[in-house]
Design a protein around this motif. Sequence first.
Motif, mmCIF file in Angstrom:
data_model
loop_
_atom_site.group_PDB
_atom_site.id
_atom_site.type_symbol
_atom_site.label_atom_id
_atom_site.label_comp_id
_atom_site.label_asym_id
_atom_site.label_seq_id
_atom_site.Cartn_x
_atom_site.Cartn_y
_atom_site.Cartn_z
ATOM 1 N N ALA A 1 9.001 8.515 -0.452
ATOM 2 C CA ALA A 1 10.177 7.798 0.037
ATOM 3 C C ALA A 1 10.174 6.305 -0.295
ATOM 4 N N PRO A 2 9.047 5.579 -0.143
ATOM 5 C CA PRO A 2 9.087 4.141 -0.465
ATOM 6 C C PRO A 2 9.469 3.847 -1.901
ATOM 7 N N LEU A 3 9.050 4.680 -2.838
ATOM 8 C CA LEU A 3 9.398 4.462 -4.239
ATOM 9 C C LEU A 3 10.901 4.609 -4.443
ATOM 10 N N LEU A 4 11.498 5.628 -3.856
ATOM 11 C CA LEU A 4 12.932 5.838 -3.977
ATOM 12 C C LEU A 4 13.711 4.753 -3.252
ATOM 13 N N VAL B 1 13.634 14.828 1.535
ATOM 14 C CA VAL B 1 13.322 13.397 1.435
ATOM 15 C C VAL B 1 14.298 12.723 0.487
ATOM 16 N N TRP B 2 14.559 13.346 -0.636
ATOM 17 C CA TRP B 2 15.487 12.801 -1.637
ATOM 18 C C TRP B 2 16.883 12.628 -1.040
ATOM 19 N N TYR B 3 17.375 13.641 -0.337
ATOM 20 C CA TYR B 3 18.706 13.548 0.258
ATOM 21 C C TYR B 3 18.728 12.525 1.398
ATOM 22 N N ARG B 4 17.649 12.449 2.143
ATOM 23 C CA ARG B 4 17.582 11.476 3.241
ATOM 24 C C ARG B 4 17.660 10.046 2.712
ATOM 25 N N ALA C 1 4.371 10.428 -6.555
ATOM 26 C CA ALA C 1 5.404 10.805 -7.523
ATOM 27 C C ALA C 1 4.773 11.263 -8.833
ATOM 28 N N ARG C 2 3.743 10.558 -9.275
ATOM 29 C CA ARG C 2 3.069 10.938 -10.527
ATOM 30 C C ARG C 2 2.441 12.326 -10.407
ATOM 31 N N THR D 1 0.830 -1.207 0.000
ATOM 32 C CA THR D 1 0.000 0.000 0.000
ATOM 33 C C THR D 1 0.863 1.255 0.000
ATOM 34 N N GLN D 2 1.890 1.266 0.821
ATOM 35 C CA GLN D 2 2.780 2.418 0.876
ATOM 36 C C GLN D 2 3.454 2.662 -0.473
ATOM 37 N N LEU D 3 3.834 1.585 -1.148
ATOM 38 C CA LEU D 3 4.494 1.739 -2.439
ATOM 39 C C LEU D 3 3.528 2.277 -3.490
ATOM 40 N N GLU D 4 2.292 1.816 -3.449
ATOM 41 C CA GLU D 4 1.299 2.318 -4.392
ATOM 42 C C GLU D 4 1.012 3.799 -4.147
ATOM 43 N N VAL D 5 0.937 4.188 -2.890
ATOM 44 C CA VAL D 5 0.745 5.603 -2.562
ATOM 45 C C VAL D 5 1.948 6.415 -3.044
#
Length: 213
Positions: A64-67, A129-132, A25-26, A16-20
């Motif tokens: 964050a989960p997608l990255l 978030v990206w740098y983290r 991102a989209r 679920t987190q990944l789908e969110v």
Amino acid sequence: MDSTPPTLTERRKLDTQLEVARTAARLFAERGAHAVTAEQIAQESGIAVRTFYRYFSSKEDAVAPLLTVGAGHWRALLAAAQPQEDVVTALERTIRQVLTATADADRETMRWTLGLLRAADDDKDLRDVWYRVNGESEAQLRTVIATLVGPDTDPFTVRIVAAAATQALRVALEMSAADSENATVAEPAQLAARALRTLTHGIQLEVVEVTNP
């Protein structure tokens, strides 16, 4: 490190987190960070707003989960490097592999990622978030590299290589995102490989073959 496999409930939560994350991102890529709300992300993901905030602290944190999944895939490929393969060579090979989209879904994800990074230019929280995620990935990459090369390798060299590889990938994606809204999916792989070769020039680390006693 806890190697206990996740339960069914935990797997569903992660899915679920990944789908969110994909939805977030989209939306960020399509509309820009400031034009997107947590409520919109939740609605398009098919979850309640209270559920969204149970999983994420902010709308930016939702990506964050997608990255993290992408970084995890890269480390898994590297961990499977063949014995006696130079680690820098293995890093370049796996970087090219994860950044080269071969299926429609991969190309779509790359477009979202590049769009997300363009949106991050105007949103400090999204950049954070990206740098983290990059920092967390670098720390975990050090563990993978140290395992591959064995305990006798200079820890400083391991850390330098992990930092170089992480930054090569980060800079390549950021430059591809900034290049144009129609940046091709092949560019990040080429740029990352070039950056890695530049940053690790003169370093050689061989994978050691670990045998069980």
